[in-house]
Design an enzyme around this catalytic site. Structure first.
Site, PDB file in Angstrom:
ATOM      1  N   ASP A  23      25.428  90.042  37.948  1.00 16.54           N
ATOM      2  CA  ASP A  23      24.259  90.783  38.416  1.00 16.54           C
ATOM      3  C   ASP A  23      23.032  89.890  38.497  1.00 16.54           C
ATOM      4  O   ASP A  23      22.153  89.905  37.638  1.00 16.54           O
ATOM      5  CB  ASP A  23      24.017  91.980  37.501  1.00 16.54           C
ATOM      6  CG  ASP A  23      25.212  92.921  37.530  1.00 16.54           C
ATOM      7  OD1 ASP A  23      26.011  92.819  38.479  1.00 16.54           O
ATOM      8  OD2 ASP A  23      25.350  93.745  36.616  1.00 16.54           O
TER       9      ASP A  23
ATOM     10  N   ASP B 230      35.064  95.231  37.166  1.00 17.09           N
ATOM     11  CA  ASP B 230      33.727  94.917  36.672  1.00 17.09           C
ATOM     12  C   ASP B 230      33.698  95.272  35.179  1.00 17.09           C
ATOM     13  O   ASP B 230      34.641  95.866  34.653  1.00 17.09           O
ATOM     14  CB  ASP B 230      32.732  95.779  37.462  1.00 17.09           C
ATOM     15  CG  ASP B 230      31.308  95.291  37.336  1.00 17.09           C
ATOM     16  OD1 ASP B 230      31.074  94.312  36.612  1.00 17.09           O
ATOM     17  OD2 ASP B 230      30.426  95.884  37.977  1.00 17.09           O
TER      18      ASP B 230
ATOM     19  N   GLU C 262      33.881  92.387  30.177  1.00 16.68           N
ATOM     20  CA  GLU C 262      33.584  91.412  29.103  1.00 16.68           C
ATOM     21  C   GLU C 262      34.132  91.834  27.747  1.00 16.68           C
ATOM     22  O   GLU C 262      34.529  90.945  26.989  1.00 16.68           O
ATOM     23  CB  GLU C 262      32.063  91.194  29.032  1.00 16.68           C
ATOM     24  CG  GLU C 262      31.484  90.561  30.267  1.00 16.68           C
ATOM     25  CD  GLU C 262      31.361  91.531  31.446  1.00 16.68           C
ATOM     26  OE1 GLU C 262      31.357  92.754  31.183  1.00 16.68           O
ATOM     27  OE2 GLU C 262      31.288  91.082  32.591  1.00 16.68           O
TER      28      GLU C 262
END
Lengths: 977, 547
Positions: free
Chosen positions: A614, A538, A541
């Site tokens: 999310d 997770d 980015e």
């Protein structure tokens, strides 16, 4: 009062739920995007606009033995700057166009393709370029119908098919590669003598005005807008390398629809951002970002970027893949209903564009996945149900969740642990207060043949008692600040953190070593784990709480001296790819790894699964999740899903049930919830919701053979696992914008998950073909026509509109089990949905589901065929054929097998698995006898509508009881009527 | 033998006994074939269908109710019976039949193909019986402790009843005393009321009253501000300890940092990093803060402490009594020996006669006003009033005491409180603790649950006792009812609900918290044992299976 209160609600919702849009840039807040759009506006205003870039005809250098040439390019506004062009045609007709600045102040970022591409593509040795007066040309394909034309002045690349323009690069003259320059040189150039403007047809007065401006103003604008430094919110980007953006227009003159460029929360058929009929005001943005509570309808960038775009019309599909790793904005316009324009503006990098000639969607997927790779064939268990939550708080909690699932007999394959398992968010390191016995816990889960997936995020807590951090630091593997020397420090879950630079080759083996479950001498490794534990990546980015746009400063330095801005969109992929390789390296021979990633780039499909991040527990997010999964599927990344139930919020039971309906028809099926939400595991639901969800999950498990077979096809051909209408029926205009119903692989299953509150029925579009479609559950036969047909079907809460296209055979396993590996020896049911001409076919692929032995021929690939035994017969002959033996070279991914051995180990292992039931829909008459191998079988027949009828209504149903036929062998069932 | 032949075997050769595979004993009588002509048939248990007898347990689901496949996994949602000879029989879902895993519930291995799972019923049965024995022993010992609790409740009953009787007597006595004092006060008041009224007209007194009103208003405003400040402080404290970095909200972070600076707190993410350092810092901060406070106080002004504690006393002053006191002070010069009377000595002789006449007039007026010399009934009144107030207060307290005791008595055997046998009374106020992570979790039974930090910070209330297990379907007073306690309305969570605790309680020899969990944010789950839950073996009606 009512009006007032509803007004209040409207006003309140955005404040509570909406994304913090001010955390993220719009085009007008990004200097290079502003410049790109201004360039486009100047060009649009000036009818005699002409690109300043041209090819020096004398410099064209054709390769003697392959379809490649190079040439020098110059720009009339900067005659002193040199550019080089390289154009080549691959074996499969894909055209690669590259342009770079030559002998500039420094090298532009030129490594994006090396990360995205599976391997260096093979340049054709058959196709030949020829140099003409105005350009270089090549023709190839059937009847040499495909022509590529690279014209000298101005520089323009055109791909035509059968004389029709398909793709045009720089047709509107927006190509601009800002060469490297220094502040000083720019100042100096302003002192120069005015030069008459090129490309501008101005009158005297205008020229006088323009002469006061720099000679490049007509093209570049008259201000150094955002060239040297930019501020956004409280962040300043020092931009030490100055302007280096890249703009190019890519037009599809004969295509009225474009798809692709995920990830955006928008429709599949991309709405316009510019010109007449623009739905959005900002271009589509690709800049991987952790967008908190993202909007369900926006061009804002999200967690991942795949810069591939397809253009589609009823008779042609083409595409382009733009291998760029920096922030990119894409304007989409539609000058006429049948043509589409796009304008790509990137912050840095060379021009490296692949033109995919099509002409069909299937061709496009082949061309794209030959470049960047097909989706990996997942472990079979990964297609089961994943139960996640932030967080299951202890090992006993995990055990008790598993117990509750089993008490309610709800199937589930995977339990997940979010960040709170770790001590102070030092990933890998268990918080022993709550997880005193991690390996025992995992073993308890694995005892039911289930798996665990545990999160490992890329931010490393900067503390000396964390070996992962200290090792990375000591080995010099951390991302550096703008000075290129100091380790970058940012803020994330773990507080003060550092990030591994996965562009550094030194990080690769080191990262793999961490995941070994066997002790590695003095070297720390994750011995408190198991070889079957999957990994969740997770925040890659990367998400950095105190960074600009919640990410990394662009001036940070990676291996090779590249700035973070050059490769930002690739960064997340490298993390999950390396993790995937690390998981694979735990055993020898390796097992198929499972790694879920939030951030991704072109090529990520080779290594794992993704989810849509999310999302919010709203109907809008549920609906857009379906579209986003489809968009990902056509962009090569099939193993996709969105969090069932929505990450944020507490969905009411109706919403949660519908979301499971969406989930069981997503390639990746995971329920997840935020730490602030109420628990919502399906066993907690009241009746009737609990039973509905149980039935939906059991439906998913019964269809695992269909999903797995679809994944095999995707892994070999690149065809998506879930397929929107335009892919399956490329000529059916009615389907081009459909993105709320889709097909599952090549099975012939058509589904429309319900995403509307309070729905009791749904409208479903049946594609334009004269064909019968059967309701999967009640066997009602609907008939489409050559113009297509909208039908309305019941869609109460327990119902999912699901149809079998006439002509399909669906293999299922209908015995409920606690987890999917426990189904390994369960018998099959075959649903034969006869087409209106009385035939049908289907496929089944099976292997051990966890190793790579299928590449050694350890698998079963069958074809089931139904056909009329004789021309006018009302009966049917069902046969099982060995597809693997027929097409061994096309059976599995990565390798072309020469032969297939039907008695391979796996096939032997499942030889006892039988077909327990055959259901034939739409038979025209009651059978007189049904035999297999000469032996009479037991059966029941319920009369009804026949496939060959013109009528609608409940179809006739023939059920053949236990024909005692093995799933692995060739056989025939003869139904005589 | 090839495994898949095994699978096919039952269809053809296995005898009727195999048709009964997986049938539970109470249904065995219904699994018999019916002769119909030459064929044996069988009717599905729900009566919906007649099938061939050979189709029972043939690994294909024929009956809509799944009853034809008691021994296979062919029908979903049916149940498989393991005989478990040597142990006790059990039912498992059909989804676990022949799935390759040996079910712990089927120690005889009958859920899988022959030869896959060993028959372990002898060992399992023995272990089970030993476990049951151990459980019984625990229950037995536990129930002895419980009976002590029950006896305690009986004693409590007696004690409370006795005390209530005593209190009643006390109330009677106190009531008499109040009546006597009331009478006294009334009489005194009627004597002096007129005089007092006159005095109250004094501008000084009126001004004093205005000052009092103003001061009270100021105090009220001050309190409001204090409460507001505290509330803000609490909000910011919660924000500081509870804010979620996931929101990535720099505004929140700034607010937290700002508050930490203002309140002199260390940064929350640094807390515990280096406890010693931090303590040192905190210490010096405190000293500095204390110095600051001292510096502010000068010119004889009140300190914040004085304002907080002494202002009420000041405002509770008996002003009427003061008025009388005041008389004494200003009354002194007005006496005949005061300057007014001796003034003549300083006057020129010509003025003396006029002065003496004036003086007499003045004194007369003063006497009328009651400000001159004479008796002082107002002082008596206020003293008596105070005595009366005190007596009334004591009476109220005693009455309250009685009510409390009556309530406690009523709760003693109330199923919704201490149980029908009063077995929980003993544990009223017993506080149980469990240390976990950075906190001690504490629950004082029938009182409050708290989270107490080990390393500084504030204690949070996790809620007050609200009820026993009031889930639907749970009968009041049943064992299930006493298996849970809820504590609700604790301190509110940042961005979450008010904290609450659910106590999962089981029989155990000690009153203890075994574990603490937070399955949902700010909703805690304590696993607790208590002998109060150890029902006597014969009385509980528990069967062996329940154990």
């Amino acid at each position: 009062m009512r009006a007032l209160s509803s007004l209040l609600i409207v006003a309140a919702i955005p404040a509570v739920l909406a994304v913090k849009t001010h955390d993220f840039k719009t085009c007008s807040q990004a200097g290079f995007c502003r410049r790109g759009r201004a360039l486009s506006a100047r060009a649009a205003e000036n009818p005699s606009w002409k690109s300043p870039y041209s090819i020096d005809a004398s410099s064209v250098d054709l390769s003697p033995d392959q379809a490649a040439f190079t040439a020098a390019v110059r720009s009339s506004i900067y005659p002193e700057v040199k550019f080089g062009l390289d154009v080549r045609i691959h074996d499969d007709g894909v055209v690669r166009v590259r342009m770079d600045e030559v002998d500039g102040l420094r090298q532009r970022y030129n490594e994006a393709a090396s990360w995205a591409l599976l391997e260096e593509p093979k340049v054709s040795q058959k196709i030949q370029w020829s140099v003409g007066k105005n350009g270089v040309r090549a023709a190839y394909g059937p009847k040499n119908g495909v022509e590529v034309d690279v014209s000298f002045e101005p520089l323009q690349v055109t791909l035509r098919r059968d004389g029709k323009e398909q793709v045009v690069l720089n047709g509107r003259g927006l190509l601009h590669m800002e060469h490297f320059r220094t502040k000083e040189s720019v100042e100096k150039s302003k002192e120069g003598v005015e030069v008459p403007e090129e490309g501008l047809d101005t009158d005297e007065n205008a020229q006088v005005v323009l002469r006061a401006l720099p000679r490049t103003a007509w093209f570049e604008g008259d201000s150094e807008d955002g060239w040297w430094e930019e501020s956004f919110n409280s962040f300043t980007d020092p931009k030490p390398r100055g302007p280096e953006s890249l703009s190019v227009d890519i037009d599809f003159p004969n295509h009225g629809h474009v798809y692709g460029i995920p990830q955006h929360a928008t429709r599949l058929d991309l709405p316009l951002t510019t010109g007449e009929g623009a739905h959005y005001s900002d271009p589509y943005r690709l800049y991987n970002a952790d967008v908190f509570e993202y909007l369900a309808d926006s061009t804002m960038s999200l967690y991942g970027s795949i810069p591939v775009m397809y253009a589609h019309s009823a008779d042609s599909t083409v595409g382009i893949f733009n291998a760029v790793g920096s922030e990119t904005w894409i304007d989409v316009g539609r000058p006429s209903p049948k043509s589409t324009s796009s304008h790509w503006i990137s912050e840095t990098g060379i021009l490296d564009i692949f033109i995919l000639p099509g002409p069909t969607p299937a061709d496009i997927f082949g061309q794209y996945t030959r470049l960047t790779g097909t989706p990996a064939l997942p472990a079979h268990w990964a297609l089961g149900y994943h139960q996640c939550r932030w967080n299951y708080i202890s090992s006993d909690d995990v055990r008790s969740v598993q117990k509750r699932f089993d008490e309610e007999d709800i199937p589930v394959d995977v339990f997940w642990l979010d960040i709170e398992y770790s001590e102070d968010h030092k990933y890998f390191i268990w918080d022993k207060r709550h997880f005193p016995d991690p390996v025992d816990m995992i073993h308890d889960v694995e005892a039911i043949q289930r798996k665990m997936v545990v999160i490992v995020d890329p931010h490393l807590k900067r503390t000396d008692d964390y070996p992962v951090y200290t090792q990375a630091r000591d080995r010099g593997l951390l991302v550096k600040k703008g000075d290129g020397k100091t380790d970058y420090e940012g803020w994330c879950w773990s507080g003060s953190s550092a990030w591994v630079d996965f562009f550094h080759p030194g990080s690769w083996d080191w990262w793999k070593s961490l995941f070994k479950v066997q002790p590695q001498g003095d070297q720390w490794s994750w011995v408190e784990s198991t070889v079957d534990t999957g990994i969740w990546n997770d925040m890659n980015e990367p998400s950095i709480f105190n960074g600009p746009e919640i990410s990394m400063p662009r001036e940070n330095i990676h291996h090779g001296g590249w700035e973070h801005r050059d490769l930002h969109n690739i960064n997340g992929m490298l993390f999950s790819n390396l993790t995937s390789q690390a998981v694979m390296a735990r055993t020898d021979p390796p097992k198929r790894p499972f790694v879920l990633t939030r951030s991704f780039y072109a090529g990520s499909q080779r290594f794992g699964a993704m989810w849509t991040g999310d999302n919010l527990g709203t109907w809008e997010h549920m609906a857009v999740g379906v579209k986003m999964v489809l968009a990902n599927n056509i962009a090569g990344f099939s193993f996709a899903g969105s969090d069932v139930g929505g990450f944020f919020g507490n969905p009411e039971p109706e919403m949660l049930v519908r979301w499971y309906g969406v989930g069981v028809f997503s390639p990746f099926l995971r329920a997840h919830a935020h730490i602030d939400t109420k628990r919502r595991e399906p066993y907690l639901l009241d009746e009737p919701y609990k039973s509905i969800v149980r039935d939906m999950l059991r439906l998913r498990y019964s269809m695992l053979p269909v999903w797995y077979t679809a994944f095999r096809e995707a892994s070999v051909t690149g065809l998506p696992v879930v397929r929107p209408h335009f892919v399956v029926f490329p000529g059916d205009e009615n389907g081009f914008s459909l993105d709320d119903q889709f097909f599952v692989g090549g099975s012939g299953l058509l589904v429309k998950p319900v995403t509307r509150k309070g729905a009791t029925e749904e409208s479903v579009y049946l594609p334009a073909e004269d064909q019968v479609y059967y309701d999967y559950f009640n066997h009602n036969a609907y008939r489409s026509t050559s113009k297509g047909k909208n039908i309305t079907v019941p869609a109460e809460l327990h119902q999912i509109p699901l149809f079998i296209r006439g002509g399909s055979i669906i293999p299922t396993r209908e015995r409920p089990r606690r987890s999917s590996p426990l189904m390994k020896h369960d018998p099959f049911t075959l649903r034969v949905a006869l087409s209106n001409d009385g035939s049908a076919r289907g496929e089944l692929y099976l292997d051990d589901g966890e190793t790579f032995s299928h590449r050694d021929g350890e698998f079963v690939w069958r074809e089931f065929v139904a056909e009329k035994p004789a021309k006018k017969s009302k009966g049917v002959r069902l046969s099982s054929r060995n597809l693997a033996a027929q097409k061994p070279a096309e059976a599995v991914d990565q390798v072309a097998l020469a032969t297939y051995d039907s008695s391979n180990g796996f096939a032997k292992d499942v030889a006892e698995v039988r077909v327990e039931k055959v259901v034939v829909l739409g038979l025209a008459a009651k059978p007189s006898s049904i035999t297999a191998g000469g032996k009479e079988l037991q059966w029941t027949f319920t009369p009804g509508v026949a496939a060959s009828d013109k009528k609608e209504g409940t179809a006739s149903v023939l059920i053949i009881k236990d024909p005692k036929l093995s799933i692995t062998s060739d056989w025939e069932i003869l139904v005589q009527a | 033998m090839h495994p898949w032949l095994l699978l096919l075997l039952p269809l053809h050769v296995l005898a009727s006994k195999e048709r009964l595979h997986g049938v539970r004993p109470e249904l065995a009588a219904r699994y018999v074939p019916t002769k119909k002509g030459s064929a044996d048939t069988w009717q599905c248990l729900d009566g919906s269908k007649v099938i061939e007898w050979s189709a029972v347990n043939d690994d294909f689901c024929d009956c809509p109710d799944g009853s034809d496949e008691p021994g296979t996994s062919a029908c979903p949602n049916s149940l498989f019976y393991c005989v478990n000879e040597g142990h006790i029989g059990s039912l498992i879902p059909s989804s676990r039949v022949r799935d390759g895993l040996c079910e712990p519930e089927c120690c005889d291995g009958s859920d899988e193909a022959p030869g896959v799972c060993p028959n372990q019923c002898k060992e399992v049965g023995e272990a089970y019986r030993e476990r049951v024995k151990a459980e019984e022993k625990l229950r037995k010992t536990g129930s002895k402790i419980r009976s002590i609790y029950v006896a305690f409740a009986q004693k409590e009953k007696k004690r409370l009843e006795q005390e209530i009787t005593q209190t009643e007597q006390e109330i009677t006595t106190r009531e008499k005393e109040v009546a006597r004092l009331k009478d006294l006060v009334e009489r005194t008041e009627s004597l002096s009321a007129a005089a007092l009224e006159e005095r109250k007209k004094s501008p000084l007194y009126q001004s004093l009253l205005t000052h009092v009103t103003a001061l009270k208003s100021l105090q009220r405003e001050h309190m409001k501000h204090l409460e507001r400040e505290k509330a803000l402080g609490d909000i910011l404290d919660s924000l500081r300890t509870g804010y979620n970095p996931n929101y990535q909200d720099m505004a929140v972070l700034e607010a937290v940092r700002g508050w930490e600076q203002l309140a002199g707190l260390p940064h929350i993410n640094d807390v515990g990093k280096d406890a010693e350092d931090e303590n040192g810092e905190l210490g010096s901060d405190d000293v500095a803060a204390a110095e600051d406070e001292e510096e502010e106080v000068d010119d004889g002004m009140w300190t914040a402490m004085q304002l907080e504690h002494q202002l009420d006393d000041l405002l509770n002053t008996d002003y009427e009594a003061l008025l009388v006191e005041h008389d004494k002070h200003i009354g002194a010069p007005a006496s005949p020996t005061s300057i007014l009377f001796n003034l003549s000595a300083y006057l020129p002789d010509v003025l003396v006669p006029q002065y003496e006449a004036f003086r007499d007039q003045v004194v007369a007026v003063l006497e009328v006003l009651g400000l001159g010399k004479g008796s002082d009934p107002a002082a008596d009144t206020s003293k008596q009033q105070k005595a009366l107030n005190d007596a009334e207060h004591s009476l109220r307290l005693t009455r309250k005491d009685k009510e409390d005791k009556e309530q406690e008595l009523a709760r003693l055997f109330d199923p919704e409180w201490y149980g029908a046998e009063g077995e929980w009374k003993k544990l009223h106020g017993t506080c149980l603790e469990k240390e976990l992570g950075d906190y001690i979790y504490e629950v004082c039974l029938f009182g409050e649950a708290r989270q107490k930090p080990l390393r500084g910070g504030s204690t949070f209330s996790l809620g007050h006792f609200a009820s026993w297990n009031d889930a639907p379907g749970v009968e009041k007073g049943s064992p299930a009812y006493y298996s849970k306690q809820y504590y609700k309305n604790g301190a509110k969570c940042w961005n979450g609900p008010q904290r609450s605790v659910s106590l999962d309680m089981t029989c155990g020899l000690e009153n203890a918290v075994l574990s603490v969990g937070e399955p949902e944010k700010c909703e805690y789950e304590f696993k607790v044992t208590s002998p109060a839950l150890c029902l006597p073996l014969n009385a509980s009606g528990a069967t062996r299976e329940e154990l």
